[in-house]
Structures are given as C-alpha cells and as structure tokens.
Write a protein that holds these residues in place. Structure first.
Motif, PDB file in Angstrom:
ATOM      1  N   GLY A  18       0.808  -1.193   0.000  1.00 46.84           N
ATOM      2  CA  GLY A  18       0.000   0.000   0.000  1.00 46.84           C
ATOM      3  C   GLY A  18       0.848   1.253   0.000  1.00 46.84           C
ATOM      4  O   GLY A  18       2.079   1.218  -0.098  1.00 46.84           O
ATOM      5  N   THR A  19       0.189   2.381   0.134  1.00 48.93           N
ATOM      6  CA  THR A  19       0.855   3.680   0.073  1.00 48.93           C
ATOM      7  C   THR A  19       2.011   3.778   1.050  1.00 48.93           C
ATOM      8  O   THR A  19       3.141   4.127   0.691  1.00 48.93           O
ATOM      9  CB  THR A  19      -0.166   4.797   0.382  1.00 48.93           C
ATOM     10  N   SER A  20       1.726   3.477   2.309  1.00 45.56           N
ATOM     11  CA  SER A  20       2.729   3.667   3.355  1.00 45.56           C
ATOM     12  C   SER A  20       3.954   2.787   3.129  1.00 45.56           C
ATOM     13  O   SER A  20       5.093   3.249   3.212  1.00 45.56           O
ATOM     14  CB  SER A  20       2.102   3.380   4.716  1.00 45.56           C
ATOM     15  N   ASP A  21       3.716   1.512   2.847  1.00 44.35           N
ATOM     16  CA  ASP A  21       4.833   0.581   2.635  1.00 44.35           C
ATOM     17  C   ASP A  21       5.674   1.016   1.436  1.00 44.35           C
ATOM     18  O   ASP A  21       6.913   1.040   1.496  1.00 44.35           O
ATOM     19  CB  ASP A  21       4.294  -0.827   2.427  1.00 44.35           C
ATOM     20  N   PHE A  22       5.018   1.371   0.359  1.00 40.64           N
ATOM     21  CA  PHE A  22       5.711   1.788  -0.863  1.00 40.64           C
ATOM     22  C   PHE A  22       6.571   3.028  -0.610  1.00 40.64           C
ATOM     23  O   PHE A  22       7.770   3.046  -0.926  1.00 40.64           O
ATOM     24  CB  PHE A  22       4.665   2.074  -1.942  1.00 40.64           C
ATOM     25  N   VAL A  23       6.000   4.046  -0.017  1.00 44.14           N
ATOM     26  CA  VAL A  23       6.740   5.301   0.174  1.00 44.14           C
ATOM     27  C   VAL A  23       7.843   5.122   1.201  1.00 44.14           C
ATOM     28  O   VAL A  23       8.947   5.679   1.051  1.00 44.14           O
ATOM     29  CB  VAL A  23       5.786   6.433   0.582  1.00 44.14           C
ATOM     30  N   ARG A  24       7.589   4.357   2.242  1.00 47.87           N
ATOM     31  CA  ARG A  24       8.640   4.124   3.236  1.00 47.87           C
ATOM     32  C   ARG A  24       9.834   3.403   2.626  1.00 47.87           C
ATOM     33  O   ARG A  24      10.991   3.701   2.948  1.00 47.87           O
ATOM     34  CB  ARG A  24       8.075   3.349   4.428  1.00 47.87           C
ATOM     35  N   ARG A  28      13.645   4.824   2.469  1.00 52.46           N
ATOM     36  CA  ARG A  28      14.802   4.096   2.997  1.00 52.46           C
ATOM     37  C   ARG A  28      15.899   3.941   1.957  1.00 52.46           C
ATOM     38  O   ARG A  28      17.080   3.891   2.295  1.00 52.46           O
ATOM     39  CB  ARG A  28      14.352   2.736   3.534  1.00 52.46           C
ATOM     40  N   LEU A  29      15.508   3.875   0.682  1.00 53.23           N
ATOM     41  CA  LEU A  29      16.521   3.807  -0.370  1.00 53.23           C
ATOM     42  C   LEU A  29      17.353   5.072  -0.426  1.00 53.23           C
ATOM     43  O   LEU A  29      18.506   5.055  -0.882  1.00 53.23           O
ATOM     44  CB  LEU A  29      15.855   3.566  -1.725  1.00 53.23           C
ATOM     45  N   SER A  30      16.790   6.188   0.046  1.00 56.62           N
ATOM     46  CA  SER A  30      17.539   7.450   0.024  1.00 56.62           C
ATOM     47  C   SER A  30      18.600   7.500   1.110  1.00 56.62           C
ATOM     48  O   SER A  30      19.433   8.411   1.118  1.00 56.62           O
ATOM     49  CB  SER A  30      16.579   8.635   0.201  1.00 56.62           C
ATOM     50  N   GLY A  31      18.594   6.529   2.019  1.00 58.38           N
ATOM     51  CA  GLY A  31      19.552   6.537   3.123  1.00 58.38           C
ATOM     52  C   GLY A  31      20.894   5.927   2.790  1.00 58.38           C
ATOM     53  O   GLY A  31      21.809   5.945   3.620  1.00 58.38           O
ATOM     54  N   LEU A 187      12.180  15.615   4.239  1.00 56.99           N
ATOM     55  CA  LEU A 187      11.053  15.035   4.960  1.00 56.99           C
ATOM     56  C   LEU A 187      11.409  13.640   5.473  1.00 56.99           C
ATOM     57  O   LEU A 187      12.096  12.866   4.793  1.00 56.99           O
ATOM     58  CB  LEU A 187       9.828  14.937   4.050  1.00 56.99           C
ATOM     59  N   ASP A 188      10.932  13.298   6.674  1.00 57.54           N
ATOM     60  CA  ASP A 188      11.123  11.946   7.179  1.00 57.54           C
ATOM     61  C   ASP A 188      10.112  11.010   6.523  1.00 57.54           C
ATOM     62  O   ASP A 188       9.298  11.423   5.691  1.00 57.54           O
ATOM     63  CB  ASP A 188      11.032  11.915   8.705  1.00 57.54           C
ATOM     64  N   GLU A 189      10.144   9.734   6.919  1.00 59.55           N
ATOM     65  CA  GLU A 189       9.284   8.743   6.271  1.00 59.55           C
ATOM     66  C   GLU A 189       7.811   9.123   6.347  1.00 59.55           C
ATOM     67  O   GLU A 189       7.088   9.075   5.348  1.00 59.55           O
ATOM     68  CB  GLU A 189       9.493   7.362   6.910  1.00 59.55           C
ATOM     69  N   GLU A 190       7.356   9.476   7.538  1.00 62.84           N
ATOM     70  CA  GLU A 190       5.940   9.753   7.712  1.00 62.84           C
ATOM     71  C   GLU A 190       5.508  10.976   6.905  1.00 62.84           C
ATOM     72  O   GLU A 190       4.433  10.991   6.294  1.00 62.84           O
ATOM     73  CB  GLU A 190       5.611   9.959   9.195  1.00 62.84           C
ATOM     74  N   LEU A 191       6.340  12.006   6.882  1.00 61.83           N
ATOM     75  CA  LEU A 191       5.989  13.203   6.130  1.00 61.83           C
ATOM     76  C   LEU A 191       6.037  12.943   4.628  1.00 61.83           C
ATOM     77  O   LEU A 191       5.247  13.524   3.873  1.00 61.83           O
ATOM     78  CB  LEU A 191       6.901  14.367   6.504  1.00 61.83           C
ATOM     79  N   LEU A 192       6.945  12.072   4.195  1.00 58.09           N
ATOM     80  CA  LEU A 192       6.975  11.746   2.769  1.00 58.09           C
ATOM     81  C   LEU A 192       5.723  10.963   2.374  1.00 58.09           C
ATOM     82  O   LEU A 192       5.173  11.170   1.282  1.00 58.09           O
ATOM     83  CB  LEU A 192       8.232  10.943   2.421  1.00 58.09           C
ATOM     84  N   VAL A 193       5.251  10.074   3.256  1.00 60.87           N
ATOM     85  CA  VAL A 193       3.987   9.394   3.001  1.00 60.87           C
ATOM     86  C   VAL A 193       2.876  10.428   2.829  1.00 60.87           C
ATOM     87  O   VAL A 193       2.045  10.333   1.915  1.00 60.87           O
ATOM     88  CB  VAL A 193       3.639   8.420   4.148  1.00 60.87           C
TER      89      VAL A 193
END
Length: 451
Positions: A18-24, A28-31, A187-193
């Motif tokens: 879903g949205t959250s899993d995909f964006v998170r 994480r790939l940006s890290g 943006l952190d994970e949650e904000l990017l979602v």
C-alpha cells in the motif's frame, strides 16, 4: 517489463504494497548510495530534461506562462528560469520548467508504461536546486527515486489507466514530483507518506489534450502540484495514508484494474528507471519506426514522385498518431502520416519538420494525403514496414525491427550529448557544451548548479 500477477485492489495486496509501505521503502533507499547505473541513468534523464527545457524556453507558449506568472504569481520571485534572466515564484517556475521540458515531445520515454519520467520530477526539483542544502549526488538520487516511484505507480495500473484516456505522464508524475521534492526538503518517512498522499489528490491530464499546448502543461502543473504537496506535508497538512490502495482512492478512481504488488516488487534491487529510453525524433514515439524507415527510403527515391505510401505499424500508432490532417506543429507530433511524409521529402525528422510552417506547406500536405496506416498486431511498438509506390511503376519497401532510441537500439551518450547541445544552442548560443558538462557533472559535484 516486470512480471506481476493480476488482481483488482485485493486485501492481500493492500497489506503488503500500500501507500505507506511503498513510500517508506522509497525513503529508505535514500539513506544509502544508489547503484551507479541508476545514478548514470538519472543523469541522462535530467540532461535530457534540462536540454529540452532550455531549448523551448523562449517558445510563445512559455512566454504566455511566464506572463501569467508575472501578473498573477506570488510576489516573492526567487527562482530563476533555465536559459532566461527572469525570476518567478517557485510554483510558477515548476510549471514553466515542466511545460518547456515536454513541449517538443523530445523527452525521455519509459516504453512499457508510455511515461515520460523526467519532466514532472525536474519541474519539482528545479526550484529546490537553488535552495536545498544537498550535494549534487543527493540531488540526482532524489530525482532518480522520484522517477522510479512514478514509473512504478504507472506500471501498477498499466495498461488500463492509459487506455482509459489519462495522460499517464502527469497523473503519475505528480507522485514522483512529491517524492523528489520531499526528499530534497528533508522530509522523514511519515511526512513523505503524507506528501505522496496529498499529491494523489492533485492528479491531472487526459489524452484529449495531445496535439495541443495543454499536453505540455500537464507535466508542468503536475510538477508544481508535487512540489506544493511536499511543502504542505511539511507544514502539517494531512491526507489518507491509504490513498493509493483504498477502494475509493487513487487506483480505484483512475484505472479499471491495478496490480499493487508492482509498486514494491524488486524495489531496491530491480530499478525500472534503467528501462528508460531517449528519443531521436521530436514527436510521439509510436511514429518513430516508420520515420526511420522513411529516412532510409528518402535516399532511394532519386527524385521520383510518390503516389502512395502504406505504413504497417503497431495498432497503438493508429490510436495515438492517426491524425491525417494536422493543422499545427504540435498536432503534427501526433500524426504518423505527417511524420512519414515530411521525412520522405526532407530525409530527416527534426524540430523544423514539426514546425507550424512546415506542416502547412503544400508539398507536405499533398504527400501526407497519400499515406495510409495499416495496423498489424503482429508488429511490436519498435517495428514498422513502409511501402512506397512511385510514379514510374516501381515500389520500394523498408522494414524496421528495432528502432533507434529503443531499448534494443539505444542512443549512445555521445548521441544524447549532441542532441542536447543542439537544443540548448537554439535558445542560448554558445552554451550547449557548458550545459552538458555541468549536468553530467552533478553527481560528482558538491552542489548541483547550472550557471
């Protein structure tokens, strides 16, 4: 093409992709550093986007957008435009850059999804290029991840979304733009979602706009919307974190079917951006095989009059480029009959061949009227057969099985660089080589700049 099982918004897919899993996962790939091949592909794509934008930056359509921005945009005008001296507000700059990058239809293409990955992402990234405190490498990687995100969203609803009449470049591009802008804003994970969730409410673009200025406006506005979504998320605006997969959400509204597993399948190890391609001709990619065949046939005509032309092509060519009587340069970009006729006459299909002037010239119009398209499902999108009947009774035939610029026969870096130099020189004489060198050097620079 990436294998994926069929399915319609089912519960299992919502749980795993879903949205959250995909964006998170994207976040994480940006890290960590992306693979070098991905950075190189993103650099090619950005070079094409910048070159196309500068090449078209003084078109009448861009002048109109600039005039509207200066009259109605925000008073704080901090963002310069590529190839111009004026500054505008960031959202207007995004709209202008994305429009200019796409207006010649000379930009990159992800063939499996019929998506142009760069225009929307570059549009959102351009205003941040001048203010984001990131390295050149981080800038390129943020753009790469935005492109990867939008391609995967496109793949998740291919072919139903495009077949329903949506302009997929902009409808998915807003998501990629939000990802890139969000990463550049830190943006952190949650904000990017949240940025992606907000952007999913700002989709636009349908195929009825093809052949008009509205088509190029679509990615410009989508890029601006993605940039705005990232800013809104940072400011505290919230949207549904299940917007992509919800039964009343993005995929359900925009496509008769979707495959949510495609969002994350192989994500991080199998980059769909690596399937990107670069155009040798400034028009709809479905016409390219027939154009290449016409280039070959031009040298064999020896001045003889052409009495009839038959183009055997993939059915999508007829659907997207079947306009037999274009009345402008923009509409001619979606006319395979024009593309073939003007190439048979001129021996090339460059920007001049898709100008308003050339489209209206009698000799081109006359030959265009003798071209018929014959769809053949057995032909791939990269193939075409062109048959020409001549006034002396002779017939010529040329077959293309893998067109220039396809994955099977990609343009070389030298060819891409030459194309971009020529585009830049049209608006900024003497700057072509500098622009190519600067963009090529972004991934190894302390900052991504375009002086």
């Amino acid at each position: 093409m990436h294998p994926a099982r069929s399915g319609l918004h089912d519960a299992e897919e919502r749980q795993v992709s879903g949205t959250s899993d995909f964006v998170r996962q994207i976040h994480r790939l940006s890290g960590a550093p992306l693979p070098e091949a991905v950075v190189e592909e993103a650099t090619r794509a950005l070079l094409g986007g910048v070159g196309n934008a500068i090449g078209a930056i003084r078109y009448a359509e861009v002048e109109t957008l600039l005039g509207v921005a200066l009259a109605n945009g925000a008073a704080v005008r901090t963002t310069p435009l590529p190839g111009r001296t004026e500054r505008v507000d960031p959202l207007s700059a995004a709209t202008i850059v994305g429009t200019a990058a796409h207006i010649d239809d000379f930009d990159d293409t992800h063939l499996a999804t019929v998506t142009h990955p760069t225009a929307c992402v570059l549009a959102a990234a351009w205003p941040l290029l001048h203010v984001a405190e990131v390295s050149g490498r981080d800038f390129v990687e943020a753009c790469a991840l935005g492109m990867e995100a939008e391609i995967r969203v496109a793949w998740a609803m291919t072919p139903g979304h495009y077949d329903s009449g949506w302009h997929i470049t902009s409808t998915v591009g807003v998501v990629g733009a939000a990802v890139t802008a969000g990463l550049l804003l830190g943006l952190d994970e949650e904000l990017l979602v949240q940025a992606v969730a907000i952007s999913a409410s700002m989709t636009l673009g349908h195929r009825e706009g093809f052949g008009t200025t509205a088509k190029s406006f679509h990615p410009g506005k989508a890029g601006a919307n993605g940039l705005l979504a990232a800013h809104l998320a940072r400011a505290g605006v919230r949207a549904s974190s299940t917007v992509l997969e919800d039964p009343r959400g993005y995929f359900a509204a925009l496509s008769p079917e979707s495959h949510l597993d495609r969002l994350v399948e192989g994500l991080g190890s199998d980059f769909m951006l690596l399937d990107n391609t670069y155009k040798p001709y400034p028009c709809g990619v479905v016409s390219h095989p027939a154009i290449e065949a016409a280039e070959v046939l031009h040298s064999r005509l020896a001045g003889r009059e052409v009495t009839a032309v038959r183009v055997h092509c993939h059915p999508l060519t007829v659907e997207l480029a079947g306009n037999a009587a274009p009345d402008s340069g923009l509409s001619a970009k979606f006319s395979a009959p024009h593309s073939v006729a003007v190439t048979l006459i001129d021996g090339e299909a460059g920007l001049r061949q898709f100008s308003d002037l050339r489209v209206g010239e009698p000799e081109v119009a006359a030959l265009r009227g003798r071209v018929t398209l014959q769809p053949d499902p057995a032909l791939s999108r990269s193939a075409a057969v062109v048959e020409v009947d001549l006034s002396d009774g002779a017939s010529l035939r040329e077959s293309i099985t893998a067109v220039k610029g396809s994955r099977e026969k990609p343009l070389t870096d030298a060819e891409i660089d030459a194309k971009i130099r020529a585009l830049v020189e049209r608006s900024c004489p003497g700057r072509g080589a500098d622009v190519v060198a600067q963009v090529r050097g972004w991934s190894s620079s302390r900052r991504a700049v375009l002086a």
